[in-house]
Design an enzyme around this catalytic site. Structure first.
Site, PDB file in Angstrom:
ATOM      1  N   THR A 111     -23.465  88.796 -45.214  1.00 22.31           N
ATOM      2  CA  THR A 111     -24.515  87.969 -45.615  1.00 22.31           C
ATOM      3  C   THR A 111     -25.845  88.514 -45.601  1.00 22.31           C
ATOM      4  O   THR A 111     -26.816  88.599 -46.430  1.00 22.31           O
ATOM      5  CB  THR A 111     -24.464  86.817 -45.353  1.00 22.31           C
ATOM      6  N   GLN A 217     -14.798  93.279 -49.036  1.00 28.05           N
ATOM      7  CA  GLN A 217     -13.226  93.097 -49.022  1.00 28.05           C
ATOM      8  C   GLN A 217     -12.322  94.387 -49.214  1.00 28.05           C
ATOM      9  O   GLN A 217     -11.108  94.113 -49.271  1.00 28.05           O
ATOM     10  CB  GLN A 217     -12.947  92.123 -50.128  1.00 28.05           C
ATOM     11  N   SER A 237     -18.105  94.501 -43.609  1.00 28.33           N
ATOM     12  CA  SER A 237     -18.005  93.391 -42.487  1.00 28.33           C
ATOM     13  C   SER A 237     -16.656  93.967 -41.570  1.00 28.33           C
ATOM     14  O   SER A 237     -15.638  94.042 -42.032  1.00 28.33           O
ATOM     15  CB  SER A 237     -17.730  92.117 -43.559  1.00 28.33           C
ATOM     16  N   ALA A 238     -16.954  93.483 -40.273  1.00 33.11           N
ATOM     17  CA  ALA A 238     -16.044  93.733 -39.267  1.00 33.11           C
ATOM     18  C   ALA A 238     -14.922  92.416 -39.343  1.00 33.11           C
ATOM     19  O   ALA A 238     -13.669  92.505 -39.143  1.00 33.11           O
ATOM     20  CB  ALA A 238     -16.425  93.809 -38.041  1.00 33.11           C
ATOM     21  N   THR A 275     -32.322  92.014 -29.573  1.00 34.93           N
ATOM     22  CA  THR A 275     -31.269  92.672 -28.865  1.00 34.93           C
ATOM     23  C   THR A 275     -29.967  93.057 -29.441  1.00 34.93           C
ATOM     24  O   THR A 275     -29.268  92.222 -29.994  1.00 34.93           O
ATOM     25  CB  THR A 275     -31.028  91.932 -27.560  1.00 34.93           C
ATOM     26  N   CYS A 366     -16.197  79.960 -49.830  1.00 35.29           N
ATOM     27  CA  CYS A 366     -17.325  79.102 -50.388  1.00 35.29           C
ATOM     28  C   CYS A 366     -17.326  78.151 -51.257  1.00 35.29           C
ATOM     29  O   CYS A 366     -17.772  77.243 -51.190  1.00 35.29           O
ATOM     30  CB  CYS A 366     -18.461  80.121 -50.660  1.00 35.29           C
TER      31      CYS A 366
END
Length: 438
Positions: A111, A217, A237-238, A275, A366
């Site tokens: 996102t 995906q 995305s992990a 960080t 979602c």
């Protein structure tokens, strides 16, 4: 069970004891479910929503949560070693997609990556109505054009070419749709963007044009080599490949100029201050390493065979069911089956299946959380009568044929229960499905 919960709440003031009693009560509930025949097997078939962390990924990140906790921006030797480990992890991620470390921005999930790329343009954006909400919510804040997909959810090169204007600065087309399983022809779409750039150059038009794809995906299904795909920017995305949640990657080529959403210490090339998430970066690299190895070992072929078995069995039992997405295998994610049972309320099926220990979805997480018909199905023009009967099964690396056989029997039982409740026959359902034109 109720007595033990009441006793815990009204008698014990100690939080630890309260927790113990509530857990005991939950155990009683689970035991009762098993006694009544529920949870003969627990089958998770919602891997597009979330994947469990691979134990090897967890072990890779574990030291950086404990003994190697140092801030990689610090100057002393222990911190410099952590910095070296972070850079090595970024090199591994970059290698997996055919890029360079300096072209990667580590972010808190897909996102954020999608928000950064969209916020970095002030001009027109061309996208599709099938995109994830994190793309659509950004796109609609700009001048934009949404390309209409085919009924199979494919954005054709011809449709994209017609949507581009001399003012378009960003094209956002997802690599794969996690709801209906469509794999977009990203390379062909990239060629359309490249042709538009050439036309602008010839006409003296200096308006930049960037092609971005959200590939969150797709990493377990296809190679994501950025040169082969022809993209300028890519979201990863992990969390979708058995890594940690809230860890993502934004790749951008040298032609892309990003604007930060967060300001501060200037980490991640001044684009994403704060960080660094050292453990998340290490875990992400391990997750991509395992994803590449899994594909190289034919993992997607095995999961595709299981998906085909599930589809065949359900369609054989219910010929009036409707499968969404592309018919061609090369245009389909191997682990996704989106199937509709017109006239059956999918939300009721979800409840019945959960009672039997089978976990599936009605669509994207979602959309499911807001209890609305998915924007993806609406974009395809799917009638409400069909859309409200939709289930999404997404298989994962741990999925077995025995689990699917059990899930199929549970779906069968759930649909039969609903048909009895509705007082309809299979012939009635077939007639209603045939009358629904789509």
């Amino acid at each position: 069970m109720q007595a033990s919960v009441w006793y815990a709440i009204h008698t014990h003031r100690n939080a630890w004891r309260l927790t113990r009693y509530v857990h005991a009560a939950m155990g009683e509930c689970m035991a009762a479910y098993r006694k009544e025949g529920y949870f003969r097997m627990q089958v998770y078939l919602d891997y597009a929503a979330a994947t469990p962390m691979d134990p090897r990924v967890y072990e890779a990140q574990k030291p950086y949560l404990t003994s190697l906790f140092y801030n990689p921006s610090a100057a002393y030797s222990a911190a410099r070693q952590v910095r070296a480990d972070v850079n090595a992890a970024k090199d591994a991620i970059a290698h997996a997609i055919g890029a360079k470390r300096d072209n990667l921005i580590m972010v808190a999930g897909a996102t954020e990556a999608n928000n950064i790329i969209c916020a970095s343009t002030q001009g027109e954006i061309v996208s599709s109505p099938l995109e994830h909400e994190s793309v659509l919510a950004c796109v609609t804040r700009h001048p934009h054009m949404l390309v209409q997909p085919t009924r199979e959810g494919i954005i054709t090169p011809e449709a994209l070419a017609q949507a581009l204007s001399p003012h378009t600065e960003l094209v956002c087309i997802e690599a794969a749709n996690g709801e209906i399983g469509t794999l977009q022809p990203i390379r062909a779409l990239a060629q359309v963007v490249q042709a538009e750039r050439a036309r602008r150059l010839a006409a003296g038009n200096q308006t930049p044009l960037v092609f971005h794809t959200d590939a969150s995906q797709a990493a377990d299904a296809i190679s994501l080599n950025v040169s082969s795909l022809g993209v300028d920017a890519m979201t990863l995305s992990a969390a979708k490949i058995y890594g940690p949640k809230q860890v993502g990657v934004l790749y951008t080529s040298d032609r892309v100029r990003l604007q930060p959403l967060l300001y501060g210490g200037g980490q991640e090339h001044n684009i994403r201050s704060g960080t660094e998430n050292v453990a998340g970066t290490i875990a992400c690299a391990k997750a991509f390493e395992l994803a590449c190895a899994w594909r190289a070992d034919g993992g997607e072929k095995r999961i595709e065979a299981l998906r085909d078995y599930l589809q065949h069995e359900l369609c054989a039992r219910y010929p009036w069911a409707r499968v969404s997405g592309p018919h061609a295998r090369k245009r389909r994610l191997p682990h996704v089956l989106h199937i509709s049972f017109p006239g059956i309320e999918a939300r009721r099926l979800i409840i019945l299946l959960e009672r039997k220990g089978v976990y599936v979805a009605t669509g994207s997480a979602c959309a499911a959380s807001s209890m609305r018909i998915s924007h993806v199905l609406s974009a395809l023009g799917m009638p409400e009568y069909v859309a409200t009967g939709s289930l999404r099964f997404t298989l994962g690396r741990p999925t077995t044929k025995d689990e699917l056989t059990y899930a199929i029997s549970c779906v069968d039982e759930a649909i039969q229960e609903e048909m009895q409740r509705m007082d309809v026959t299979a012939r009635d359902m077939q007639a209603r499905a045939d009358a629904c034109v789509w």
